[in-house]
Write a protein that holds these residues in place. Structure first.
Motif, PDB file in Angstrom:
ATOM      1  N   ALA A  52      10.463   7.821  -6.260  1.00 63.05           N
ATOM      2  CA  ALA A  52       9.039   8.074  -5.982  1.00 63.05           C
ATOM      3  C   ALA A  52       8.209   7.939  -7.249  1.00 63.05           C
ATOM      4  CB  ALA A  52       8.858   9.455  -5.376  1.00 63.05           C
ATOM      5  N   ALA A  53       8.765   8.390  -8.381  1.00 59.42           N
ATOM      6  CA  ALA A  53       8.044   8.283  -9.646  1.00 59.42           C
ATOM      7  C   ALA A  53       7.788   6.818 -10.013  1.00 59.42           C
ATOM      8  CB  ALA A  53       8.837   8.974 -10.756  1.00 59.42           C
ATOM      9  N   MET A  98      -3.041   4.872 -10.547  1.00 65.64           N
ATOM     10  CA  MET A  98      -2.092   5.551  -9.669  1.00 65.64           C
ATOM     11  C   MET A  98      -2.473   5.292  -8.222  1.00 65.64           C
ATOM     12  SD  MET A  98      -1.185   9.544  -9.546  1.00 65.64           S
ATOM     13  CE  MET A  98      -0.364  10.218  -8.173  1.00 65.64           C
ATOM     14  N   GLU A  99      -1.493   4.922  -7.446  1.00 61.38           N
ATOM     15  CA  GLU A  99      -1.726   4.727  -6.023  1.00 61.38           C
ATOM     16  C   GLU A  99      -1.515   6.045  -5.302  1.00 61.38           C
ATOM     17  OE1 GLU A  99       0.363   1.519  -4.237  1.00 61.38           O
ATOM     18  OE2 GLU A  99       0.353   0.373  -6.090  1.00 61.38           O
ATOM     19  N   TRP A 100      -2.344   6.290  -4.323  1.00 61.91           N
ATOM     20  CA  TRP A 100      -2.198   7.506  -3.532  1.00 61.91           C
ATOM     21  C   TRP A 100      -1.223   7.261  -2.394  1.00 61.91           C
ATOM     22  CZ3 TRP A 100      -3.758  11.845  -5.518  1.00 61.91           C
ATOM     23  CH2 TRP A 100      -4.729  11.789  -6.505  1.00 61.91           C
ATOM     24  N   ILE A 101      -0.585   8.305  -1.979  1.00 64.56           N
ATOM     25  CA  ILE A 101       0.371   8.223  -0.890  1.00 64.56           C
ATOM     26  C   ILE A 101      -0.399   8.209   0.422  1.00 64.56           C
ATOM     27  CG2 ILE A 101       2.306   9.362   0.238  1.00 64.56           C
ATOM     28  CD1 ILE A 101       2.907  10.718  -2.440  1.00 64.56           C
ATOM     29  N   SER A 102      -0.073   7.285   1.297  1.00 60.55           N
ATOM     30  CA  SER A 102      -0.768   7.197   2.580  1.00 60.55           C
ATOM     31  C   SER A 102      -0.390   8.379   3.468  1.00 60.55           C
ATOM     32  CB  SER A 102      -0.419   5.889   3.290  1.00 60.55           C
ATOM     33  OG  SER A 102       0.915   5.907   3.719  1.00 60.55           O
ATOM     34  N   CYS A 145       7.652   4.311  -7.771  1.00 57.29           N
ATOM     35  CA  CYS A 145       6.796   3.709  -6.745  1.00 57.29           C
ATOM     36  C   CYS A 145       5.328   4.116  -6.905  1.00 57.29           C
ATOM     37  CB  CYS A 145       7.274   4.120  -5.355  1.00 57.29           C
ATOM     38  SG  CYS A 145       8.811   3.324  -4.872  1.00 57.29           S
ATOM     39  N   PHE A 146       5.102   5.357  -7.304  1.00 57.45           N
ATOM     40  CA  PHE A 146       3.732   5.875  -7.355  1.00 57.45           C
ATOM     41  C   PHE A 146       3.279   6.108  -8.780  1.00 57.45           C
ATOM     42  CE2 PHE A 146       5.544   7.275  -3.290  1.00 57.45           C
ATOM     43  CZ  PHE A 146       4.695   6.566  -2.456  1.00 57.45           C
ATOM     44  N   LYS A 147       3.699   5.235  -9.652  1.00 58.16           N
ATOM     45  CA  LYS A 147       3.391   5.306 -11.076  1.00 58.16           C
ATOM     46  C   LYS A 147       2.008   4.807 -11.363  1.00 58.16           C
ATOM     47  CE  LYS A 147       5.575   3.214 -15.000  1.00 58.16           C
ATOM     48  NZ  LYS A 147       6.773   2.652 -15.476  1.00 58.16           N
ATOM     49  N   THR A 157       2.922   7.999   5.204  1.00 60.83           N
ATOM     50  CA  THR A 157       4.068   8.281   4.342  1.00 60.83           C
ATOM     51  C   THR A 157       4.313   9.779   4.258  1.00 60.83           C
ATOM     52  OG1 THR A 157       3.642   6.298   3.031  1.00 60.83           O
ATOM     53  CG2 THR A 157       5.048   7.974   2.030  1.00 60.83           C
TER      54      THR A 157
END
Length: 90
Positions: free
Chosen positions: A85-86, A1-5, A88-90, A8
């Motif tokens: 968002a789901a 999972m990538e974290w949101i910057s 993109c940040f999966k 962002t």
């Protein structure tokens, strides 16, 4: 999972805050018979990521809640943003 910057997160907070305030300002202008904010502008702000702020503004200020385009459009835009968002940040 990538974290949101953090940038962002700041963008999302800012666009939702601006959208919320735009709904409040438009309600104020409506009550005082002043020049209004265009509906297209309110929808554009929502499409740019401010649907949650728009929906909150609609309910907080009791503004545009009886207009079908807004009553259905804001929740639909918000749902699409959550789905996006789901993915993109999966």
């Amino acid at each position: 999972m990538e974290w949101i910057s953090s940038s962002t997160v700041l963008y999302i907070l800012a666009v939702n805050g601006i959208t919320f305030l735009a709904f409040g300002l438009d309600k104020y202008k409506a009550v005082h018979h002043r020049f209004r904010i265009r509906e297209a502008t309110l929808f554009t702000l929502a499409l740019l990521g401010g649907a949650a702020g728009g929906l909150a503004g609609m309910h907080c200020f009791h503004h545009k809640t009886r207009k079908p385009a807004f009553a259905a459009g804001m929740p639909l835009i918000l749902a699409l943003q959550f789905i996006g968002a789901a993915f993109c940040f999966k």
